[in-house]
Design a protein around this motif. Sequence first.
Motif, short mmCIF file in Angstrom:
data_model
loop_
_atom_site.label_atom_id
_atom_site.label_comp_id
_atom_site.label_asym_id
_atom_site.label_seq_id
_atom_site.Cartn_x
_atom_site.Cartn_y
_atom_site.Cartn_z
N GLY A 72 -1.71 -2.93 -5.27
CA GLY A 72 0.00 -3.04 -5.10
C GLY A 72 0.45 -4.32 -3.65
O GLY A 72 1.01 -4.93 -3.05
N CYS A 111 -3.62 1.10 -4.81
CA CYS A 111 -2.61 0.96 -3.71
C CYS A 111 -3.46 -0.97 -3.01
O CYS A 111 -2.54 -1.96 -2.45
CB CYS A 111 -3.60 1.49 -2.42
N LEU A 131 0.92 -1.35 -0.43
CA LEU A 131 -0.07 0.23 0.52
C LEU A 131 0.83 1.40 0.13
O LEU A 131 0.70 2.54 -0.64
CB LEU A 131 -1.03 0.21 1.41
N VAL A 170 2.66 1.91 -3.87
CA VAL A 170 1.81 2.71 -4.72
C VAL A 170 1.58 3.99 -4.10
O VAL A 170 1.67 4.71 -5.37
CB VAL A 170 0.59 1.60 -4.80
N PHE A 171 1.31 4.34 -2.77
CA PHE A 171 0.54 5.63 -2.54
C PHE A 171 1.94 6.23 -2.55
O PHE A 171 1.48 7.35 -3.46
CB PHE A 171 -0.09 5.64 -0.82
#
Length: 484
Positions: free
Chosen positions: A355, A352, A54, A57-58
């Motif tokens: 991900g 996310c 998470l 990706v964020f």
Amino acid sequence: MHPALIFLFALISILLLTAKFRLHPFLSLVLVSLLTGVLAGEPIGAVEAVTRGLGSVFSRFAIIITCGSIIGILLQKTGGMSLIASDIMHFSRNPLLALIILGFLFSVPMMCYILAYVIFISIAKELAAKLNYPFISTATSLALGAVASFNLVYPSPVIISAAEELSANTDTLILLGFFIAVPTSTAGYFYARSLGKTETSISSENDNLGQVQLGFAQAEVSEIEEPLQKGETGVVQEKDIGVKEKDGVHREEVVQRKGEVKVRCRIHGNDTGEPNRLEAYAPIFLPLLLILFQAGFEHPSPLFAFLGNPNVALLIGVLLSIFSGRTLGFEMVRTLVEKAVKRSGVVLLDLCGGGALGATLAMTGAGEALGRFFLQINLPHILVPFLVAVALQTVQGSRVVTMLVAPSLLLPLVPELGLPVEILILAMASGTFLFSHVNDPFFWIFGELAELEPSEVFRSNTLGNALMGVVSFLLVAGVYVFLY
């Protein structure tokens, strides 16, 4: 449980949760990610992998996605997108071809096909509205063009890592990659066009049904309004009924003339007129120029490295789009920015979630297990790198990650396969087109920004990518047979 069975379980579970039960993609992806870790016997490791996926990706996409959303919605409301779309139509009578070229040309220099799609999706939407094209067709054309060059043309991140690890001849790789990418993107163009024809056919059937229903409504209206439409001299009068939304953006007029009911819809992005071309183009193309200029130097100066960073460049684009939207008024600009931020938040959540799933599957070793399985099958040698990439791509969803892992798996087998390194790389790159599904971050970005249901994303993005992957692999195999 065997990693391959874990992979199959995860894939089927997500498909059922999102497509059949319509659970929100973010919840589906996170829940399946955690359950996957439990089945692998590493529940604590799964929690760590989910949070790591998470966060990763964020951190990569939060600013890019949010800025692209703000730029798009502000330029749409000010009329800037309408102006750009008009210029594109003036340059090319074929908007699908123009969009696929736009995506093809910009995704590699920007080092991110997602960024190219996010920036240009508003233009695709505007073209669809102006030319009465199905939006699914224009969005697909833009996306497939961006993916085609990103997957095949050096120095894309997909290609460059494999080229370095396998010591490929970059000049040969550039020529072969471009030669294969052009007809591959052409196949994507024809697929996007076929989607448009299908949607138009469905719309025509619905329109015919609507016209029949409207005929009854018109007959009833004419019976009621006929006595009111004639003055003392018997001349037919015209009656306008205006309906205006609170934000002043949308207005619908109903005009009754000679017993007919006509509906006219007008979209006003800016009551004072469209912005000039500099204000319309600057929020999009100045960030692009900064990114391209920075990418053009192997060792750019600190200033250009800073300004050419996609996050910084797009923030500059946001400031320019806010300046362009000054004629809308401060309150309107603030409302539109808030709307864009909220929408980008939905996109980022789905992204996310993908991900998180990718990180969890990587932790279980599912990708490596499937890759080794394909290596043990007695197949034509050129199929081996293609299928290894397909397996890894299907498991974890990231094209860049696929091309980071696949070469290391195949490196010990390069002498045995007997394939030229450039052919080996392009065969793997062809496999990254297959399969774009729920654990591919772009799957959710494409669907959210194009406002499509998951089933429509499968039909447009997933099948379009699969077609291009097959075409690309056949071209690679043809080059190998006839030129080596």
